[in-house]
Design a protein around this motif. Structure first.
Motif, PDB file in Angstrom:
ATOM      1  N   VAL A   1     -12.998  11.604  28.442  1.00 51.10           N
ATOM      2  CA  VAL A   1     -12.294  12.699  27.781  1.00 51.10           C
ATOM      3  C   VAL A   1     -13.309  13.799  27.544  1.00 51.10           C
ATOM      4  O   VAL A   1     -14.363  13.579  26.956  1.00 51.10           O
ATOM      5  N   ASP A   2     -12.987  14.985  28.025  1.00 47.14           N
ATOM      6  CA  ASP A   2     -13.899  16.096  27.858  1.00 47.14           C
ATOM      7  C   ASP A   2     -13.698  16.760  26.509  1.00 47.14           C
ATOM      8  O   ASP A   2     -14.650  17.049  25.805  1.00 47.14           O
ATOM      9  N   ARG A   3     -12.431  17.006  26.158  1.00 50.89           N
ATOM     10  CA  ARG A   3     -12.182  17.673  24.873  1.00 50.89           C
ATOM     11  C   ARG A   3     -10.791  17.348  24.370  1.00 50.89           C
ATOM     12  O   ARG A   3      -9.901  16.953  25.133  1.00 50.89           O
ATOM     13  N   ILE A   4     -10.636  17.520  23.094  1.00 53.60           N
ATOM     14  CA  ILE A   4      -9.345  17.335  22.449  1.00 53.60           C
ATOM     15  C   ILE A   4      -8.885  18.721  22.013  1.00 53.60           C
ATOM     16  O   ILE A   4      -9.638  19.442  21.349  1.00 53.60           O
TER      17      ILE A   4
ATOM     18  N   GLY B   1     -22.727  12.422  32.843  1.00 52.35           N
ATOM     19  CA  GLY B   1     -22.013  11.155  32.629  1.00 52.35           C
ATOM     20  C   GLY B   1     -20.510  11.260  32.747  1.00 52.35           C
ATOM     21  O   GLY B   1     -19.794  10.298  32.464  1.00 52.35           O
ATOM     22  N   SER B   2     -20.011  12.425  33.160  1.00 55.35           N
ATOM     23  CA  SER B   2     -18.567  12.572  33.282  1.00 55.35           C
ATOM     24  C   SER B   2     -18.027  11.669  34.369  1.00 55.35           C
ATOM     25  O   SER B   2     -18.619  11.541  35.435  1.00 55.35           O
ATOM     26  N   VAL B   3     -16.858  11.085  34.088  1.00 55.82           N
ATOM     27  CA  VAL B   3     -16.209  10.246  35.077  1.00 55.82           C
ATOM     28  C   VAL B   3     -15.484  11.144  36.070  1.00 55.82           C
ATOM     29  O   VAL B   3     -14.766  12.064  35.681  1.00 55.82           O
ATOM     30  N   VAL B   4     -15.718  10.887  37.335  1.00 54.35           N
ATOM     31  CA  VAL B   4     -15.018  11.639  38.384  1.00 54.35           C
ATOM     32  C   VAL B   4     -13.810  10.840  38.841  1.00 54.35           C
ATOM     33  O   VAL B   4     -12.734  11.383  39.069  1.00 54.35           O
TER      34      VAL B   4
ATOM     35  N   HIS C   1      -3.731  17.130  22.398  1.00 55.58           N
ATOM     36  CA  HIS C   1      -3.794  16.900  23.841  1.00 55.58           C
ATOM     37  C   HIS C   1      -5.211  16.477  24.219  1.00 55.58           C
ATOM     38  O   HIS C   1      -6.180  16.925  23.614  1.00 55.58           O
ATOM     39  N   LEU C   2      -5.283  15.656  25.251  1.00 53.13           N
ATOM     40  CA  LEU C   2      -6.592  15.275  25.777  1.00 53.13           C
ATOM     41  C   LEU C   2      -6.807  15.999  27.109  1.00 53.13           C
ATOM     42  O   LEU C   2      -5.899  16.093  27.914  1.00 53.13           O
ATOM     43  N   VAL C   3      -8.015  16.508  27.296  1.00 50.42           N
ATOM     44  CA  VAL C   3      -8.374  17.050  28.600  1.00 50.42           C
ATOM     45  C   VAL C   3      -9.466  16.138  29.158  1.00 50.42           C
ATOM     46  O   VAL C   3     -10.495  15.935  28.521  1.00 50.42           O
ATOM     47  N   LEU C   4      -9.174  15.582  30.313  1.00 52.72           N
ATOM     48  CA  LEU C   4     -10.083  14.581  30.874  1.00 52.72           C
ATOM     49  C   LEU C   4     -11.137  15.221  31.767  1.00 52.72           C
ATOM     50  O   LEU C   4     -11.059  16.396  32.109  1.00 52.72           O
ATOM     51  N   THR C   5     -12.109  14.417  32.135  1.00 47.57           N
ATOM     52  CA  THR C   5     -13.148  14.886  33.049  1.00 47.57           C
ATOM     53  C   THR C   5     -12.738  14.665  34.504  1.00 47.57           C
ATOM     54  O   THR C   5     -13.352  15.212  35.409  1.00 47.57           O
ATOM     55  N   VAL C   6     -11.718  13.860  34.707  1.00 51.14           N
ATOM     56  CA  VAL C   6     -11.296  13.576  36.084  1.00 51.14           C
ATOM     57  C   VAL C   6     -10.293  14.629  36.530  1.00 51.14           C
ATOM     58  O   VAL C   6      -9.733  15.343  35.715  1.00 51.14           O
ATOM     59  N   SER C   7     -10.127  14.727  37.844  1.00 54.30           N
ATOM     60  CA  SER C   7      -9.064  15.585  38.347  1.00 54.30           C
ATOM     61  C   SER C   7      -8.082  14.711  39.104  1.00 54.30           C
ATOM     62  O   SER C   7      -8.449  13.679  39.667  1.00 54.30           O
ATOM     63  N   VAL C   8      -6.838  15.133  39.071  1.00 50.67           N
ATOM     64  CA  VAL C   8      -5.787  14.384  39.742  1.00 50.67           C
ATOM     65  C   VAL C   8      -6.128  14.194  41.212  1.00 50.67           C
ATOM     66  O   VAL C   8      -6.032  13.102  41.771  1.00 50.67           O
ATOM     67  N   ARG C   9      -6.581  15.284  41.819  1.00 55.40           N
ATOM     68  CA  ARG C   9      -6.815  15.272  43.258  1.00 55.40           C
ATOM     69  C   ARG C   9      -7.877  14.232  43.630  1.00 55.40           C
ATOM     70  O   ARG C   9      -7.677  13.381  44.491  1.00 55.40           O
ATOM     71  N   GLU C  10      -9.006  14.287  42.922  1.00 60.87           N
ATOM     72  CA  GLU C  10     -10.101  13.385  43.260  1.00 60.87           C
ATOM     73  C   GLU C  10      -9.777  11.932  42.916  1.00 60.87           C
ATOM     74  O   GLU C  10     -10.061  11.023  43.692  1.00 60.87           O
TER      75      GLU C  10
ATOM     76  N   VAL D   1     -13.035  -2.164  43.097  1.00 62.24           N
ATOM     77  CA  VAL D   1     -13.245  -1.132  42.084  1.00 62.24           C
ATOM     78  C   VAL D   1     -14.079  -0.021  42.704  1.00 62.24           C
ATOM     79  O   VAL D   1     -14.984  -0.284  43.498  1.00 62.24           O
ATOM     80  N   ALA D   2     -13.732   1.207  42.348  1.00 59.26           N
ATOM     81  CA  ALA D   2     -14.610   2.324  42.695  1.00 59.26           C
ATOM     82  C   ALA D   2     -14.800   3.182  41.454  1.00 59.26           C
ATOM     83  O   ALA D   2     -13.821   3.565  40.818  1.00 59.26           O
ATOM     84  N   VAL D   3     -16.065   3.418  41.103  1.00 57.89           N
ATOM     85  CA  VAL D   3     -16.374   4.259  39.951  1.00 57.89           C
ATOM     86  C   VAL D   3     -17.257   5.388  40.441  1.00 57.89           C
ATOM     87  O   VAL D   3     -18.240   5.148  41.142  1.00 57.89           O
ATOM     88  N   VAL D   4     -16.876   6.624  40.103  1.00 62.70           N
ATOM     89  CA  VAL D   4     -17.727   7.763  40.453  1.00 62.70           C
ATOM     90  C   VAL D   4     -18.027   8.535  39.178  1.00 62.70           C
ATOM     91  O   VAL D   4     -17.134   8.825  38.385  1.00 62.70           O
ATOM     92  N   ILE D   5     -19.312   8.851  39.023  1.00 61.10           N
ATOM     93  CA  ILE D   5     -19.792   9.498  37.800  1.00 61.10           C
ATOM     94  C   ILE D   5     -20.571  10.739  38.185  1.00 61.10           C
ATOM     95  O   ILE D   5     -21.216  10.770  39.247  1.00 61.10           O
ATOM     96  N   ARG D   6     -20.528  11.748  37.312  1.00 61.19           N
ATOM     97  CA  ARG D   6     -21.439  12.889  37.505  1.00 61.19           C
ATOM     98  C   ARG D   6     -22.749  12.549  36.792  1.00 61.19           C
ATOM     99  O   ARG D   6     -22.769  12.406  35.581  1.00 61.19           O
ATOM    100  N   PRO D   7     -23.845  12.439  37.549  1.00 58.26           N
ATOM    101  CA  PRO D   7     -25.095  11.986  36.922  1.00 58.26           C
ATOM    102  C   PRO D   7     -25.611  12.941  35.857  1.00 58.26           C
ATOM    103  O   PRO D   7     -26.255  12.521  34.913  1.00 58.26           O
ATOM    104  N   GLU D   8     -25.311  14.246  36.004  1.00 59.84           N
ATOM    105  CA  GLU D   8     -25.958  15.172  35.057  1.00 59.84           C
ATOM    106  C   GLU D   8     -25.391  15.038  33.646  1.00 59.84           C
ATOM    107  O   GLU D   8     -26.095  15.271  32.671  1.00 59.84           O
TER     108      GLU D   8
END
Lengths: 650, 388
Positions: free
Chosen positions: A507-510, A297-300, A258-267, A288-295
Motif C-alpha cells: 500500500v503506497d498511501r491511504i 521495496g514497493s511490490v510490483v 481508499h487504499l492506493v497500492l504500489t502495484v498496477s493492474v496491467r503489470e 509463485v512470482a514476486v517482483v519488487i522495486r529494489p529502491e
C-alpha cells in the motif's frame, strides 16, 4: 317466589321480639356499609398515593423512559473504502444491494418464530443464522441490525409489502463488494464476509457490529479499520411500530478510506499470466512470482497460483467453486508468496558466501576442491548436484555454478583439510540479517516468518543434536530451512540496491474520499546487509555470471531487454523419489535486473517444479522481458529454447 | 327539599358527568386521523352517553322498587344471553363477548351485571336475616357463579371477577357471617391450581406479567410497562390535551378502553388523574351513603351492589394502570369507550338516584306482597310535602 314473598312479609310482621333483632341487623348493615365506604376511601387513597409516587416522585425516570421509547439513536454506517492500483485504477467497486434489517425491540417475542420463518423463506438465509443474529441483537434491542445481505429485488419488495406481518423488519439499501480483477488480485485484496462468530468480541471492541461484513483476508482484512471508516449516528423520533417520524439530529459517518497500492493492474495481470502460462504446461502446476522495486521495496507483482476469484466469496457465490478451492491439495486459498514456506535451495547460498567473506574464512580467490561428493568420517555422504564435480572452485564459481561442495566447506568446514568453516551459529546471524526467520512486514495478513534452524531449535523440536551435515544443508538452503518467496525476493532486492533490506510496500498511501492523502506508508529499512561494499560487488558479479557466464546455471534467465543477475535454486524436499531416485524439488530463480542499476528484484518459485534452471529461470526471463519491454513475451512453448517439463511429462 | 329535586343528588350527578366528560375528552385525542363523524370514537361515546343519560333519567324517575318485577325475568334472560354469546357470539381477539344485531352491539355480560345486582338484591332482601345461614349464602353465591362461570368461559376473566365482587359487597352488607366468607375464599384457593391449568394462556401471561412486567417488555408485560411510563411521564400537570408521546405515538396500546386512565395520566398529569380518583371516591361514597339511607333492604342492597360494581371496576382498572393490579381486561366505568357498559353504568347511576329519592318517605315498613304495599304507599303519599 310467591311463597318467599309471603314468608318475608310474615317475618317482617312477626313477633315483637324480632324488632330487637331488626335493630341489631340494621346496626350491622349500617356498620358494614360504613366499613365498605371506608374501604373505598382507603383503596382510592392508595391509588392516589401510587399516583403521587409515579407522577410526582418518580416522574423524571418515566419521562426518560418515554423519551427513550420515542427516540432511537442508530448508527449510520460508512461506505467501505475502495482500493486503487498505482495508476488510480479501481480494483473494487461497491455495488448497491438490498439488505434486510431488523429492530429487535419491535419484534414481539411471541412472533419471533414466524417472522424468522418468513424471512428465511424470503431471503434464503438459514433460520438458525437469523435466530443467532436476532439473539445477538437483543442485547441492544433498539438498534437495527442487518440480518441478510444481497437480497433479491423481488424478495425485498415482498418483504416491504408484508411489512405489517413483519413488525420490526426493514429493507435498506446497502453495498456489496465487486472485485474487478477477480483472480489476479484475489490473494492481494482478499474478501469480506460476515464477522466470524469466534472473533465477535474483538470486532465489537473496535465498534464493528456483529451484523457487518468485515475484511476476512488480504488487504480487506489488513486495512479493515481504514476501509471501514467510522460510524455516524442519527437520532430519530419513532412511533410504536418503529416507523421513523423525523430526524432529530445526525452526525455524518467518516467514510471508509481508499487504499492506493504500489502495484498496477496491467503489470500484476501480465506477470500472473506469464506464471500461469508456464504452469499450464505442467500437471497441477503451482507457483509463485514476486517482483519488487529494489529502491523502495514497493511490490510490483505478487502472484500465487493457483489463485481464486474473490468474488466467489460474496453473497451468491457458487458453493461448488468454494468446495473446490477448499479441497484442492495445492491450497489455492493461501497466498503462497507470503504464507508459503519452502526450502530456498541454492538461491540461499549468497548468505553463506557473505558470511564466509565477512568472517574471513576464505578469501574471494580461495579455491576449494569439488569432487562431486564430500564424505564425512561418520560415513555420511554429501553430494554436489554435478556428480563429476566442479574441480577447483572459488567463490565466484561457487555461486555462478552453484557448487554445493564449496559451501559445505566454508560453512561446516572440511575434516580433511584445515578449513574449519564459520559454523551454523554464524550462519544463523547472517540468515537473520538477510531477513529470514521473521516476517518481512508486508501489508498482508498471515505472513509466515519462516525458519532459521539452530541447534537449540533442532534439539527442542526434533530432539536431535545438531550435526555438521545440518550446517551443510542450511548453507545451501536445504534441510530444515524454511522461507517464503517474498523473503527471497526482498533479499535479492537488498543485494540489488546496495545492501538495504527493506520492508515490502504493497500500500503506497491511504487517501480520503476527496483524494487527500491521509497517510503515506513510508519506505522503511529493516536493516543493512552485513556485507562490505567490496564483498557485495563480488557477490553481484557472481550473480551476474550465474546468468550470463558460460557455465552459469541461470542462463535460461537471460533477457534480450536487460542484463539479468540471479541465482537458481533446486530445493529438494522429502517426498516420493522419481525414476532416477531423485527427491522431488521446488524450482527457484531469484535475482534482479538490470544488473547494474536494478529496477526490479524478483523471486520465482515453481512448486515441485524440478530444476530451478529449467523450470523457474525462463519464467523470470519472461517477467523481465515483459517489464523492460512492456510487451507480453511469446508463449514459452513457442520459444526456440523451450525446455518442456520432461521430468513431469515422463 | 322536594322529592323531585332530591332525585338530582349532585354528589352523584356531578362526578358522573365529570367522568363521562373526561372520557370523551380523552377519546377525542386518541382517535385515528381517518376517523371523522360517527366513526370517531369520541362521537360514538357521546352518542352512548346520551343514551345512557336517557336511561339514567328513566331509572331516576321510576321507583326502583318496580325493579322487583323485572328481577327474575331479567336474570333468566340475561343468563340465556350470556350462554348464547358463549356459543354463537362474534369472536374478537380470541374471545366471544358480544352479539351484533344490525348497528347494535350487545354485550350480554354488561347487561348481566345489572341483572345480577337486581336479582341478588331481591333475593337477599327476601331472605332477610337468613343470610346468616350458610345455606342462603351458598344459594346467593350460586346466583352469581352461574353467570360468572359463563363469562369466564367466553373468556372474560375480568367480568367474571366483577360478579364475584358484586356478590361480596352485597352479602357483606346484608350481614353474612364473617367466617362464612372463608368458604368461598377457601374454594377459590383450592380452585386456583385447576383454574391455572384450565386458564387461557393470556390469563397466565398476564398474571406473570403483573408480577414482573419487565420479564417480557414486548409481550404481556408491554402494556403494563407502557402504562406506567405514560402515567409517570405526565408529571404534575401532564403533557397537555392531545399531547404526550406515549399515547400519541401509540407506544401505549388499548388506549380507548383498558388503558384510558394512562392516557389521561399522561395528558392531564397528577392533577387530572387525582381528579378522576376523587370523583370516583365522591360517587362511591355517596352510593354507600345512599345504601345506608335506603328505605328498604332491596334498595340498600341494590345501591351497595352498584357501588361494589363501580368500585371494583374502577379500582382494578386504575390499579392495573398504575401497576398495583394485574391486567384483567376490566374497563374504567364511565371513561372507557364502551357501548353497553356505558349505558348500563349510567342506568345503574339512575337507579342510585331513584333509591336516594325514595329514602325519606314515610317511615319504612314494607308489608305484604311488594306491589300491594308499593301501590298502597304511593296512593297514601302526597306527591310533594305539604307547603308550610
Amino acid at each position: 317466589m310467591a311463597v318467599n314473598g309471603d314468608q318475608t312479609g310474615q317475618s317482617a310482621a312477626g313477633p315483637p321480639g324480632s324488632k330487637s333483632d331488626g335493630g341489631a341487623s340494621a346496626n350491622r348493615k349500617l356498620r358494614r356499609g360504613l366499613i365498605l365506604g371506608g374501604a373505598v376511601l382507603g383503596a382510592n387513597a392508595a391509588l392516589a398515593g401510587r399516583l403521587w409516587q409515579l407522577q410526582v416522585v418518580e416522574t423524571e425516570t418515566y419521562q426518560e423512559q418515554a423519551a427513550r421509547n420515542r427516540l432511537r439513536t442508530e448508527p449510520v454506517r460508512p461506505v467501505r473504502g475502495l482500493v486503487f492500483d498505482r495508476n488510480r485504477e479501481p480494483l473494487v467497486r461497491n455495488l448497491p444491494e438490498f439488505g434486510v434489517w431488523v429492530t429487535p425491540a419491535d419484534v414481539p417475542k411471541s412472533r419471533e418464530g414466524s417472522i424468522i420463518a418468513s424471512l428465511a423463506a424470503l431471503t434464503g438465509e438459514r433460520p438458525d443464522d437469523l435466530r443467532f443474529k436476532l439473539s445477538q441483537a437483543r442485547y441492544d434491542p433498539g438498534r437495527p441490525v442487518q440480518v441478510a445481505a444481497n437480497v433479491q429485488r423481488d424478495s425485498a419488495l415482498a418483504i416491504e409489502e408484508r411489512r405489517h406481518d413483519l413488525p420490526g423488519v426493514q429493507v435498506r439499501s446497502g453495498i456489496r463488494r465487486q472485485y474487478l480483477h477477480g483472480d489476479a488480485f484475489g490473494h492481494m485484496l482478499g474478501f469480506v464476509g460476515p464477522v466470524p462468530a469466534e472473533s465477535l468480541e474483538e470486532y465489537q471492541a473496535l465498534g464493528v457490529g456483529f451484523d457487518e461484513t468485515v475484511g476476512l483476508s488480504g488487504l480487506e482484512r489488513q486495512f479493515q479499520g481504514a476501509l471501514r471508516g467510522t460510524d455516524g449516528s442519527r437520532k430519530v423520533e419513532i412511533d410504536a411500530l418503529g416507523r421513523e417520524l423525523n430526524e432529530i439530529e445526525s452526525e455524518a459517518p467518516v467514510e471508509g478510506r481508499h487504499l492506493v497500492l504500489t502495484v498496477s493492474v496491467r503489470e500484476q495481470r501480465a506477470i500472473r499470466e506469464i506464471l500461469a502460462r508456464h504452469l499450464a504446461l505442467r500437471d497441477a502446476g503451482a507457483g509463485v512470482a514476486v517482483v519488487i522495486r529494489p529502491e523502495d521495496g514497493s511490490v510490483v507483482a505478487l502472484a500465487s497460483l493457483p489463485d481464486y476469484d474473490n468474488n466467489a466469496f460474496g453473497a451468491g457465490g457458487d458453493p461448488s467453486v468454494l468446495t473446490r478451492l477448499v479441497t484442492d491439495p495445492r491450497r489455492p486459498l493461501i497466498n503462497h508468496a507470503v504464507a508459503g514456506l519452502y526450502p530456498p535451495g541454492s538461491s540461499y547460498k549468497v548468505i553463506a558466501a557473505s558470511a564466509a567473506l565477512e568472517t574471513g574464512i576464505v578469501l574471494p580467490q580461495t579455491k576449494i576442491r569439488c569432487d562431486g561428493q564430500l564424505v564425512l568420517p561418520t560415513g555420511w555422504a554429501f553430494n554436489d548436484w554435478l556428480a563429476t564435480g566442479h574441480g577447483m572452485v572459488d567463490l565466484h564459481r561457487g555461486i555462478s555454478e552453484s557448487c554445493n561442495i564449496y559451501f559445505y566447506n566454508i560453512s561446516g568446514g572440511n575434516p580433511y583439510t584445515n578449513l574449519t568453516g564459520f559454523g551454523n551459529r554464524r550462519l544463523v546471524e547472517y540468515e537473520r540479517a538477510f531477513g529470514f526467520g521473521e516476517a518481512s512486514g508486508i501489508d498482508l495478513p498471515g505472513e509466515a516468518a519462516g525458519l532459521v534452524p539452530t541447534a537449540e531449535w533442532k534439539q527442542g523440536n526434533l530432539g536431535q543434536p545438531w550435526v555438521t551435515g545440518d550446517t551443510y544443508h542450511a548453507a545451501i538452503g536445504q534441510g530444515l530451512v524454511q522461507v517464503t518467496p517474498l523473503q527471497i525476493a526482498m533479499m535479492y532486492a537488498a543485494l540489488g540496491n546496495g545492501g538495504r533490506l527493506l520492508r515490502p510496500r504493497l500500500v503506497d498511501r491511504i487517501v480520503d474520499t476527496q483524494g487527500n492523502v491521509l497517510q503515506r506508508l513510508p519506505v522503511s529499512e529493516r536493516g543493512q546487509l552485513p556485507v562490505s561494499k567490496e564483498h557485495l560487488r563480488l557477490l553481484r558479479n557472481a550473480l551476474l555470471e550465474a546468468v550470463n557466464g558460460r557455465n552459469g546455471t541461470g542462463k535460461y534467465a537471460r533477457s534480450e531487454f536487460a542484463v539479468v543477475a540471479g541465482k537458481t535454486g533446486t530445493a529438494e524436499y522429502s517426498g516420493t523419489r522419481d525414476s532416477q531416485d531423485k527427491l522431488p524439488s521446488h524450482a527457484w530463480f531469484a535475482g534482479y535486473a538490470p544488473a547494474e542499476n536494478p529496477e526490479y528484484a524478483f523471486a520465482v518459485l515453481v512448486r515441485d517444479g524440478g530444476e530451478g534452471a529449467f523450470a523457474a529461470a525462463p519464467i523470470a526471463r519472461d517477467i523481465i522481458d515483459y517489464l523492460m519491454s512492456g510487451e507480453m513475451p511469446p508463449l514459452p512453448q513457442d520459444r526456440p529454447d523451450f525446455i518442456p517439463p520432461t521430468r513431469r511429462l515422463a | 327539599m322536594t322529592h323531585a329535586l332530591r332525585r338530582f343528588d349532585l354528589a352523584v350527578i356531578i362526578p358522573s358527568i365529570a367522568l363521562v366528560s373526561a372520557g370523551i375528552l380523552i377519546l377525542s385525542t386518541s382517535g385515528d386521523p381517518g376517523q371523522t363523524g360517527l366513526d370517531h370514537k369520541a362521537v360514538q361515546q357521546g352518542v352512548f352517553v346520551a343514551i345512557g343519560l336517557a336511561a339514567a333519567l328513566v331509572m331516576a324517575f321510576l321507583d326502583y322498587r318496580l325493579l322487583h318485577a323485572v328481577a327474575l325475568p331479567a336474570f333468566i334472560l340475561g343468563t340465556i344471553l350470556v350462554a348464547a354469546v358463549v356459543v354463537f357470539g362474534d369472536a374478537s381477539l380470541g374471545a366471544q363477548r358480544w352479539f351484533v344485531v344490525g348497528p347494535i352491539v350487545i354485550q350480554p355480560s354488561e347487561i348481566m351485571k345489572l341483572a345480577v345486582i337486581i336479582f341478588l338484591a331481591r333475593f337477599l332482601a327476601r331472605r332477610g336475616e337468613r343470610v346468616r345461614s350458610i345455606r342462603t349464602l351458598l344459594l346467593s353465591l350460586l346466583i352469581v357463579l352461574v353467570p360468572a362461570a359463563l363469562v369466564f368461559i367466553e373468556p372474560d376473566l375480568g367480568s367474571a371477577l366483577v360478579f364475584v365482587a358484586i356478590w361480596l359487597a352485597m352479602v357483606f352488607v346484608a350481614g353474612a357471617r364473617w367466617w362464612h366468607a372463608l368458604i368461598p375464599a377457601g374454594m377459590a384457593l383450592a380452585a386456583f391450581p385447576f383454574a391455572w391449568f384450565f386458564a387461557q394462556d393470556y390469563m397466565r401471561e398476564r398474571f406473570v406479567a403483573f408480577l414482573d412486567p419487565g420479564s417480557d417488555p414486548l409481550g404481556a408485560g408491554y402494556n403494563v410497562l407502557q402504562a406506567r411510563i405514560s402515567i409517570g411521564s405526565g408529571g404534575w400537570w401532564g403533557q397537555g390535551i392531545g399531547q404526550g408521546t406515549q399515547s400519541q405515538l401509540e407506544f401505549l396500546r388499548v388506549r380507548d378502553t383498558d388503558f384510558i386512565f394512562a392516557v389521561l395520566g399522561e395528558q392531564l398529569g397528577f392533577v387530572g388523574a387525582l381528579g378522576v380518583i376523587m370523583f370516583f371516591t365522591i360517587l362511591l361514597a355517596q352510593a354507600v351513603i345512599i345504601s345506608i339511607r335506603a328505605r328498604d333492604d332491596f334498595g340498600r342492597y341494590l345501591a351497595i351492589g352498584i357501588a361494589g360494581m363501580l368500585f371494583f371496576q374502577s379500582f382494578v382498572n386504575i390499579g392495573m394502570n398504575v401497576g398495583l393490579m394485574p391486567v384483567t381486561g376490566i374497563t374504567l366505568p364511565l371513561l372507557s369507550f364502551g357501548r353497553n357498559s356505558l349505558v348500563v353504568t349510567l342506568a345503574a347511576i339512575g337507579i342510585l338516584l331513584s333509591i336516594n329519592a325514595h329514602r325519606t318517605a314515610a317511615p319504612h315498613r314494607q308489608q305484604g306482597v311488594w306491589w300491594v304495599s308499593s301501590v298502597r304507599r304511593m296512593a297514601a303519599r302526597p306527591e310533594s310535602p305539604p307547603r308550610p
